[in-house]
Write an enzyme that holds these catalytic residues in place. Structure first.
Site, PDB file in Angstrom:
ATOM      1  N   LYS A  55       2.195  -3.288   7.324  1.00 44.40           N
ATOM      2  CA  LYS A  55       2.452  -3.477   5.885  1.00 44.40           C
ATOM      3  C   LYS A  55       3.906  -3.089   5.569  1.00 44.40           C
ATOM      4  O   LYS A  55       4.581  -3.768   4.780  1.00 44.40           O
ATOM      5  CB  LYS A  55       1.494  -2.634   5.039  1.00 44.40           C
ATOM      6  N   TYR A  96      -1.775  -0.390  11.046  1.00 47.15           N
ATOM      7  CA  TYR A  96      -1.946  -1.071   9.753  1.00 47.15           C
ATOM      8  C   TYR A  96      -0.750  -0.788   8.844  1.00 47.15           C
ATOM      9  O   TYR A  96      -0.113  -1.716   8.323  1.00 47.15           O
ATOM     10  CB  TYR A  96      -3.241  -0.609   9.066  1.00 47.15           C
ATOM     11  N   THR A 104       0.827  -1.210   0.000  1.00 42.77           N
ATOM     12  CA  THR A 104       0.000   0.000   0.000  1.00 42.77           C
ATOM     13  C   THR A 104       0.862   1.261   0.000  1.00 42.77           C
ATOM     14  O   THR A 104       2.008   1.228   0.474  1.00 42.77           O
ATOM     15  CB  THR A 104      -0.893  -0.008   1.263  1.00 42.77           C
ATOM     16  N   ASP A 105       0.281   2.368  -0.455  1.00 42.48           N
ATOM     17  CA  ASP A 105       1.002   3.643  -0.388  1.00 42.48           C
ATOM     18  C   ASP A 105       1.080   4.171   1.046  1.00 42.48           C
ATOM     19  O   ASP A 105       1.854   5.088   1.334  1.00 42.48           O
ATOM     20  CB  ASP A 105       0.355   4.686  -1.313  1.00 42.48           C
ATOM     21  N   GLU A 106       0.283   3.580   1.968  1.00 44.79           N
ATOM     22  CA  GLU A 106       0.267   4.102   3.344  1.00 44.79           C
ATOM     23  C   GLU A 106       1.601   3.913   4.055  1.00 44.79           C
ATOM     24  O   GLU A 106       1.867   4.556   5.065  1.00 44.79           O
ATOM     25  CB  GLU A 106      -0.859   3.446   4.161  1.00 44.79           C
TER      26      GLU A 106
END
Ligand code: NAD
Ligand code: DAU
Length: 369
Positions: A180, A176, A151-153
């Protein structure tokens, strides 16, 4: 066939089974993005056995794949990736040519109330898969591929300017995104240390059919249908870069087949929206589709307590995947959003099934309503 716990089990009966066709394991295939990836691979690659590996948590739903689950090249395996022995057994049985890893706990708000679940599935589950692949592929890594969907997060939050690229340093802010980021580091480390043939992609926010209604867009669509309040966190001026899920599935197909070993690709929609503007767009579109007077749905908007550690803005620069692999999004936001709303309006049973029981408990704990 039905397993001991009553769930469908299409596992090959012979423990020494080895498909003559190439085999790809797709983890998290019963979830939102995973189901679109499984469908695409089952339909486009009939000469490849596609094994959907999923524990069927609250987010996993085999109804998502009802249209392809009878295909000759489709298998389902109910396996929890937290269980190292089960994962090793699965990989030994199928001897896959590739693993596309999407299984994860995926909701930021749930990670704030229960971080350990994210460590267990996203970090330990990923390492279990890496260990199993490394063991099964020992001495024969050529032509194999472990593809980790991220993810870009992991990059943290942007200010008003700039974009995330493959060079952006990691700076995760939620449990989260920290889980990741950790899994991304393990995947990269297994490439550097053991030569595991890996590729990683980091994607922006997806939307589309089969999206679980805990996330912004399907939650708002569901609440509008039900006439419930539309909870916008904080001032609503947080920005996300939205990509239609079928475009993400096509990007995953592209990276799986053509991405370079050891590389990372950023995937995004070039499509930034502040949450409040997006919710207003949804309201206007749904007023029209539902035949409600203009402005009716927007009356439901309510500003609620902000998410702790809320990232201000995400935006992806997807130049690398375009330049190297020729991928770009194909669906405009207007088209994608309209198709998404139509899907929810014509799949009432799906929506009713996923918003009963445990969903109601989650909703009242999260929103107090
Ligand atoms: P989802 O929550 O809809 O689906 C996750 C799937 O994983 C479910 O089918 C669930 O049953 C399965 N799963 C969860 N824990 C498991 C376990 N321990 N063992 C086996 N299966 C398990 O998630 P999603 O939104 O489809 O996201 C899929 C992947 O893409 C995730 O890795 C996520 O981090 C990543 N991603 C999501 C987005 C997005 O906008 N949704 C964007 C970028 C990246
Ligand atoms: O960027 C990719 C990520 O996008 C994925 O890795 C995650 O798995 C996925 O869940 C998503 O994370 P977000 O936190 O960006 O998505 P969510 O839909 O939860 O929230 C989108 C924005 O909307 C965010 O700024 C929070 C806000 N929001 C969300 C909900 C659920 C609200 O204002 N109200 C809400 O009720």
């Amino acid at each position: 066939m039905v397993g001991a716990d009553g769930t469908p089990n299409f596992a090959p009966p012979n423990p020494h089974y080895r498909s003559l066709m190439p085999t790809v394991l797709i983890t998290g295939g019963a979830g939102f993005i995973g189901s679109h990836v499984v469908r695409r691979f089952v339909q486009r690659y009939p000469e490849t056995t596609i094994v959907n590996v999923d524990a069927l948590t609250y987010a996993g739903n085999l109804e998502n794949l009802a249209d392809v689950d009878q295909a000759a090249n489709y298998r389902f395996e109910r396996v929890d990736i937290r269980d190292a022995a089960a994962v090793q057994d699965l990989v030994d049985r199928y001897q896959p040519d590739g693993i596309i890893h999407l299984a994860a706990e995926s909701h930021v708000d749930r990670s704030i109330s229960d971080p350990m679940a994210f460590v267990e599935t996203n970090v330990i589950g990923t390492v279990n898969l890496l260990n199993a692949a490394r063991t099964a592929w020992a001495g024969a890594m050529e032509g194999k591929r472990f593809y980790h969907i991220s993810t870009d997060e992991v990059f943290g939050a942007l200010g008003a300017e700039g974009f995330f690229t493959e060079e952006t340093p990691y700076s995760p802010n939620s449990p989260y995104s920290a889980s990741k980021a950790s899994s991304d580091h393990f995947v990269r480390a297994y490439h550097e240390t053991y030569g595991l043939p890996i590729v990683i992609s980091n994607c922006s926010n997806n939307y589309g059919p089969n999206h679980f209604p805990e996330k912004l867009i399907p939650l708002m669509i569901h609440n509008i249908i039900e006439g419930k309040l539309l909870p916008v966190y904080g001032d609503g001026k947080y920005t996300r870069d939205w990509l239609y899920v079928k475009d993400h599935a096509s990007a995953i197909d592209t990276v799986y087949h053509n991405g370079r070993n050891g590389e990372t690709y950023c995937i995004g929609g070039w499509n930034e929206w502040q949450n409040i503007d997006l919710v207003h767009l949804l309201c206007r579109t749904m007023d029209a589709k539902l035949g409600r007077p203009e402005g009716d749905c927007a009356k439901l908007i309510t500003f609620v307590k902000d998410r702790p550690g809320h990232d201000k803005r995400y935006a992806i620069d997807a130049t690398k995947i375009h330049r190297e692999l020729g991928w770009k999004p194909s669906v405009t936001f207007e088209q994608g959003l309209s198709e998404t709303i139509d899907w929810y309006l014509s799949n009432e049973t799906w929506l009713r099934n996923v918003t009963s029981g445990a969903y109601l408990d989650y909703y009242s704990a999260q929103y107090g309503a």
